[in-house]
Design an enzyme around this catalytic site. Structure first.
Site, mmCIF file in Angstrom:
data_model
loop_
_atom_site.group_PDB
_atom_site.id
_atom_site.type_symbol
_atom_site.label_atom_id
_atom_site.label_comp_id
_atom_site.label_asym_id
_atom_site.label_seq_id
_atom_site.Cartn_x
_atom_site.Cartn_y
_atom_site.Cartn_z
ATOM 1 N N GLN A 1 2.811 -8.079 12.167
ATOM 2 C CA GLN A 1 2.267 -7.001 12.998
ATOM 3 C C GLN A 1 1.550 -7.522 14.253
ATOM 4 O O GLN A 1 1.342 -6.746 15.192
ATOM 5 C CB GLN A 1 1.301 -6.158 12.162
ATOM 6 C CG GLN A 1 2.008 -5.365 11.059
ATOM 7 C CD GLN A 1 1.048 -4.595 10.212
ATOM 8 O OE1 GLN A 1 0.500 -5.116 9.252
ATOM 9 N NE2 GLN A 1 0.799 -3.340 10.566
ATOM 10 N N CYS B 1 0.140 3.269 8.583
ATOM 11 C CA CYS B 1 0.429 1.906 9.031
ATOM 12 C C CYS B 1 -0.204 1.682 10.400
ATOM 13 O O CYS B 1 -0.074 2.546 11.285
ATOM 14 C CB CYS B 1 1.938 1.690 9.113
ATOM 15 S SG CYS B 1 2.414 0.029 9.610
ATOM 16 N N LEU B 2 -0.852 0.572 10.582
ATOM 17 C CA LEU B 2 -1.482 0.283 11.878
ATOM 18 C C LEU B 2 -0.444 0.136 12.985
ATOM 19 O O LEU B 2 -0.761 0.248 14.160
ATOM 20 C CB LEU B 2 -2.331 -0.988 11.769
ATOM 21 C CG LEU B 2 -3.491 -0.893 10.778
ATOM 22 C CD1 LEU B 2 -4.186 -2.228 10.634
ATOM 23 C CD2 LEU B 2 -4.457 0.211 11.155
ATOM 24 N N HIS C 1 3.466 -2.809 0.643
ATOM 25 C CA HIS C 1 3.579 -2.396 2.055
ATOM 26 C C HIS C 1 3.575 -3.626 2.979
ATOM 27 O O HIS C 1 4.390 -3.728 3.896
ATOM 28 C CB HIS C 1 2.405 -1.464 2.394
ATOM 29 C CG HIS C 1 2.351 -0.989 3.806
ATOM 30 N ND1 HIS C 1 2.614 0.307 4.177
ATOM 31 C CD2 HIS C 1 2.036 -1.648 4.953
ATOM 32 C CE1 HIS C 1 2.472 0.432 5.494
ATOM 33 N NE2 HIS C 1 2.133 -0.750 5.979
ATOM 34 N N GLU C 2 2.667 -4.572 2.690
ATOM 35 C CA GLU C 2 2.548 -5.761 3.568
ATOM 36 C C GLU C 2 3.731 -6.704 3.384
ATOM 37 O O GLU C 2 4.228 -7.281 4.360
ATOM 38 C CB GLU C 2 1.243 -6.507 3.298
ATOM 39 C CG GLU C 2 -0.025 -5.685 3.451
ATOM 40 C CD GLU C 2 -0.118 -4.950 4.775
ATOM 41 O OE1 GLU C 2 -0.860 -3.960 4.833
ATOM 42 O OE2 GLU C 2 0.554 -5.330 5.754
ATOM 43 N N GLY D 1 -5.185 -3.614 5.260
ATOM 44 C CA GLY D 1 -4.220 -4.685 5.104
ATOM 45 C C GLY D 1 -3.607 -5.006 6.454
ATOM 46 O O GLY D 1 -3.671 -4.190 7.387
HETATM 47 O O1 K2U Z 1 0.145 -2.670 7.182
HETATM 48 C C1 K2U Z 1 -0.702 -1.948 7.685
HETATM 49 O O2 K2U Z 1 -0.472 -1.320 8.723
HETATM 50 C C2 K2U Z 1 -1.998 -1.775 6.994
HETATM 51 C C3 K2U Z 1 -2.098 -0.482 6.263
HETATM 52 C C4 K2U Z 1 -2.080 -0.847 4.811
HETATM 53 C C5 K2U Z 1 -1.849 0.286 3.879
HETATM 54 C C6 K2U Z 1 -0.744 1.094 3.990
HETATM 55 C C7 K2U Z 1 -0.524 2.096 3.062
HETATM 56 C C8 K2U Z 1 -1.407 2.313 2.040
HETATM 57 C C9 K2U Z 1 -2.505 1.498 1.944
HETATM 58 C C10 K2U Z 1 -2.725 0.497 2.859
HETATM 59 C C11 K2U Z 1 -3.294 0.152 6.933
HETATM 60 O O3 K2U Z 1 -4.440 -0.180 6.358
HETATM 61 S S1 K2U Z 1 -3.039 1.773 7.416
HETATM 62 C C12 K2U Z 1 -4.480 2.569 7.435
HETATM 63 C C13 K2U Z 1 -4.839 3.027 6.065
HETATM 64 C C14 K2U Z 1 -6.106 2.832 5.659
HETATM 65 C C15 K2U Z 1 -6.470 3.287 4.400
HETATM 66 C C16 K2U Z 1 -5.548 3.907 3.568
HETATM 67 C C17 K2U Z 1 -4.274 4.097 4.003
HETATM 68 C C18 K2U Z 1 -3.902 3.642 5.262
HETATM 69 ZN ZN ZN Z 2 1.871 -1.336 7.950
#
Ligand code: K2U
Ligand code: ZN
Length: 168
Positions: free
Chosen positions: A51, A92-93, A134-135, A46
């Site tokens: 971001q 979180c990225l 989260h987003e 996501g």
């Molecule tokens: O917003 C972001 O930084 C994207 C996150 C989204 C996410 C956060 C928490 C749980 C699920 C998705 C990124 O994709 S963080 C990397 C990641 C990848 C797979 C699972 C969990 C986190």
């Molecule tokens: Zn995030």
């Protein structure tokens, strides 16, 4: 298409509240292409426009195993939250290397616009529900670590600031 730089916590720009998209036009469609390329390259499942320092209410998500099922949410709103609050490990990225558990509603209904500017609703549960919440937090200037204790937030902030100093 361009891979954009992802802001890193505790950058204050991550706490800006994004503005609604007034018109879904070619500029927004190019933004979505850049966001998708940036998300897939990270890699992540996501990404919110906040971001990449674009403060418009746009989210891209791909929770598919095959990494080819992009979902786009423009001006997303949670119109219904239900179910037992569930705990899920989040990362979180914008907070690299940090993972911790966050409690959120199990199911959400999200209303948004698609790339044609048409309204739609999405009923989500599981990882998609977690990611959408989260987003949308990101669009409201909230990073997932803000759901953790003050002590954890302080330790994460210090750790990431030290990483930045060491990398400089
Ligand atoms: O917003 C972001 O930084 C994207 C996150 C989204 C996410 C956060 C928490 C749980 C699920 C998705 C990124 O994709 S963080 C990397 C990641 C990848 C797979 C699972 C969990 C986190
Ligand atoms: Zn995030």
């Amino acid at each position: 298409m361009t891979i954009k730089t992802i802001l890193r916590y505790p950058d204050p720009r991550l706490h800006q509240v994004a503005a609604p998209v007034a018109e879904v036009n070619d500029v927004i469609r190019e933004l979505v292409r850049d966001m998708a390329e940036t998300m897939y390259a990270a890699p992540g499942i996501g990404l919110a426009a906040t971001q990449i320092d674009v403060h418009q209410r746009v989210v891209v998500i791909d929770v598919s195993e095959s990494r080819d099922q992009l979902q786009v949410f423009i001006n997303p709103e949670i119109v219904l939250s239900e179910g037992e609050p569930t705990v899920h490990e989040e990362g979180c990225l914008s907070v690299p290397g940090i993972f911790d558990t966050v409690e959120r509603p199990a199911r959400v209904r999200v209303r948004a616009l698609n790339l044609d500017g048409q309204g739609f609703e999405c009923d989500a549960e599981g990882l998609l529900a977690v990611c959408l919440q989260h987003e949308i937090d990101h669009l409201n200037g909230k990073v997932f670590v803000q759901h953790l204790s003050r002590l954890k937030q302080s330790r994460i902030r210090s750790k990431l600031l030290k990483q930045e100093r060491d990398a400089a």
